[in-house]
Motif scaffolding. Structure first.
Motif: not given
Lengths: 135, 434
Positions: B34, B77, B292
């Motif tokens: 991420v 995500m 997530q």
């Protein structure tokens, strides 16, 4: 006779009644009867107007909280016991509760007084007033 | 009853080892996958290798609701979309919705956590559970649904609304457990009373309530009016949905499922970690979430944590009853009061526009002794009869008392009185500003 009453919610503060009256004056509306019921915090101003719909519109435009209710008017003899015998007694006898009433400047003769009243049963109250010929 | 004693009653030492192992893996994962986390960790000069103990958690950057908004919709995500099997969403306080994606594994974990949650609250496979949380984008409906099915209870997915039908179902289908917001529980009672039904005479025995702040007094009210045991449940869309924590029948705080969620309490002003027992903002790091994960999410909810072993046998830390959000909390005579609670009461009392103003005498920062709530009178609730107006005032006062847990003065005002502002309305003013 049935009449439309316009009610306005007001805070109990200097200048609020004045504000209502200014709106009505601006719209050229005349008040036929007026009653104020209040607590320390707020009041309910109830009015019979010569042009109720126009008055309502003007007050709503001025952002007042308003409502309209049907009332009954009675023309009663202007003598001691007039209100008692023409309205209070017959209503009590019929089990009708008068929620509130106030005096009204109508176009009655000199020997008559006028009141507007709100009851818990407008149909029945209207019949009684008719039967006594004070409607 | 404990569904998963091995995990729920694990000695805290072993739990902490498990948490550290999972935390290190998760931080490594988000750092790699991420960009947002790689950036925020780098800004703090931290790499995943710096996490050697649970105490190192405080080195990690916080994630806020704003970060969810700024990275809308999929910026946080950690898996490709092919692995996502479901997306939930909540309205979010900042305008853009909060997006909550789940992998297959996330959905399964969530169902297991919810089965645990329902069991802790006292639900068994023999129960008939009427789920009056909203089905759809909101996590409440499906979250409770899958947990209850996994547990083996009989689920009636009524969702929200159609209150008369809810009551009919309770009566005719033999509902024993109702899951809904606390304010809806009160609504059910009122509607039932109007229908001439006493919910205390039905099979209903347990209520599991959350998704909005409520007081101990409101619990008493619900338990009394519905004739049930009312259990408090907590969750957040950003974290997983319902099932982050729940009470056990001892009702002495909500057990946080710490094998999945790492909890800390911080000073909301300074961000400094606070010791157990002190009141502050709850911060959660997810340890198992795939689609997530979230690192040190600032919930804005004010609570305290109690790590003492519970009589129920669980070792999982307990969080105190949640009263609202840190950004708008008031303390009135020692009780925490949140505008959201006041709003929920006004919405319940039909016709009252949720235009209100909280007037405080704020000489001592956010502490005040007097709470006055100004409520605008709309055409819908206005009556020409004084008795009805006084009843409205009385009803607002008693509902506020029940929800807030302290007495408030209600002042009915004209619509012009409360200033309209663009966007978020100003809800709290000091008396000196008037």
């Amino acid at each position: 006779m049935r009449l439309k009453q316009v009610s306005v919610f007001v805070e109990n503060e200097p200048g609020r009644l004045e504000a209502i009256l200014e709106v009505l004056e601006g719209a050229k509306i005349s008040i036929r009867a007026l009653s104020v019921s209040d607590t320390a915090e707020f009041g309910i101003v109830r009015m019979i107007l010569d042009k109720p719909e126009e008055g309502l519109q003007a007050l709503r435009q001025a952002e007042f909280t308003t409502r309209v209710d049907w009332m009954l008017s009675a023309q009663i003899p202007d003598v001691p016991g007039g209100l008692l015998n023409s309205v209070a007694k017959p209503m009590a006898k019929a089990g009708i509760n008068i929620k509130y009433f106030y005096a009204y400047i109508g176009h009655a003769g000199e020997d008559k007084a006028m009141v507007v009243l709100k009851t818990n049963d407008i149909e029945k109250a209207e019949e009684i007033l008719k039967s006594l010929s004070v409607d | 009853m404990i569904r998963d004693p091995e995990n729920e009653s694990m000695p805290r030492e072993r739990l902490e080892r498990l948490q550290l192992e999972r935390l290190r893996a998760k931080v490594g994962e988000v750092y790699e996958r991420v960009p947002f986390y790689r950036r925020t960790l780098k800004e703090k000069g931290v790499t995943p290798d710096d996490i050697q103990s649970l105490a190192d958690l405080r080195k990690l950057p916080f994630t806020s609701k704003l970060d969810f908004r700024d990275n809308y919709p999929f910026g946080l995500m950690a898996v490709p979309m092919e692995q996502v099997v479901r997306i939930h969403s909540s309205s979010g306080t900042t305008g853009k919705p909060i997006i909550a994606p789940y992998t297959r594994h996330d959905v399964d974990t969530w169902a297991e956590i919810m089965a645990r949650t329902l069991t802790s609250a006292g639900t068994t496979e023999n129960d008939v559970l009427q789920n009056a949380y909203g089905y759809g984008l909101f996590t409440g409906g499906l979250g409770f649904h899958h947990g209850a099915e996994l547990l083996g209870a009989t689920v009636i997915p009524t969702s929200t609304g159609n209150t008369k039908r809810q009551i009919l179902m309770i009566q005719d289908l033999g509902t024993t457990v109702i899951t809904c917001t606390p304010s809806y529980a009160i609504t059910l009672h009122e509607a039932a009373r109007e229908m001439g039904v006493d919910l205390r005479d039905t099979t209903l025995r347990l209520g599991i309530h959350g998704a909005e702040p409520w007081s101990e007094k409101m619990r008493e009210d619900i338990e009394d009016r519905l004739g049930i045991i009312a259990i408090n449940v907590y969750g957040l869309t950003e974290v997983i949905g319902p099932g982050v924590s729940v009470e056990c029948p001892y009702k002495c705080g909500m057990h946080i499922w710490e094998d999945h969620f790492l909890a800390e309490v911080i000073n909301p002003e300074t961000g400094e970690q606070l010791p157990y027992g002190e009141e502050g903002e709850l911060v959660i790091t997810t340890l198992t979430k795939e689609a997530q994960p979230v690192i040190r999410f600032r919930t804005r909810d004010i609570i305290s944590l109690n790590p003492e072993p519970c009589d129920c046998g669980r070792t999982m830390v307990r969080m105190s009853r949640l009263t609202g959000r840190s950004d708008d909390m008031l303390i009135v005579r020692g009780v925490n009061v949140f505008p959201s609670q006041i709003e929920s009461v006004l919405l319940e009392v039909e016709g009252v526009e949720p235009h209100y103003l909280i007037v405080v005498d704020r000489q001592h920062a956010f502490k005040t002794d007097e709470l006055e709530i100004w409520v605008e009178v709309s055409d819908e609730v206005f009556s020409d009869e004084m008795g009805k107006m006084e009843n409205l005032e009385k009803r607002l006062r008693s509902e506020m008392d029940s929800v807030l847990g302290i007495a408030a003065r209600i002042k009915l005002v004209e619509p012009r009185t409360i200033a309209r502002t663009e966007g978020k309305a100003k809800r709290v003013v000091d008396r000196s500003e008037l």
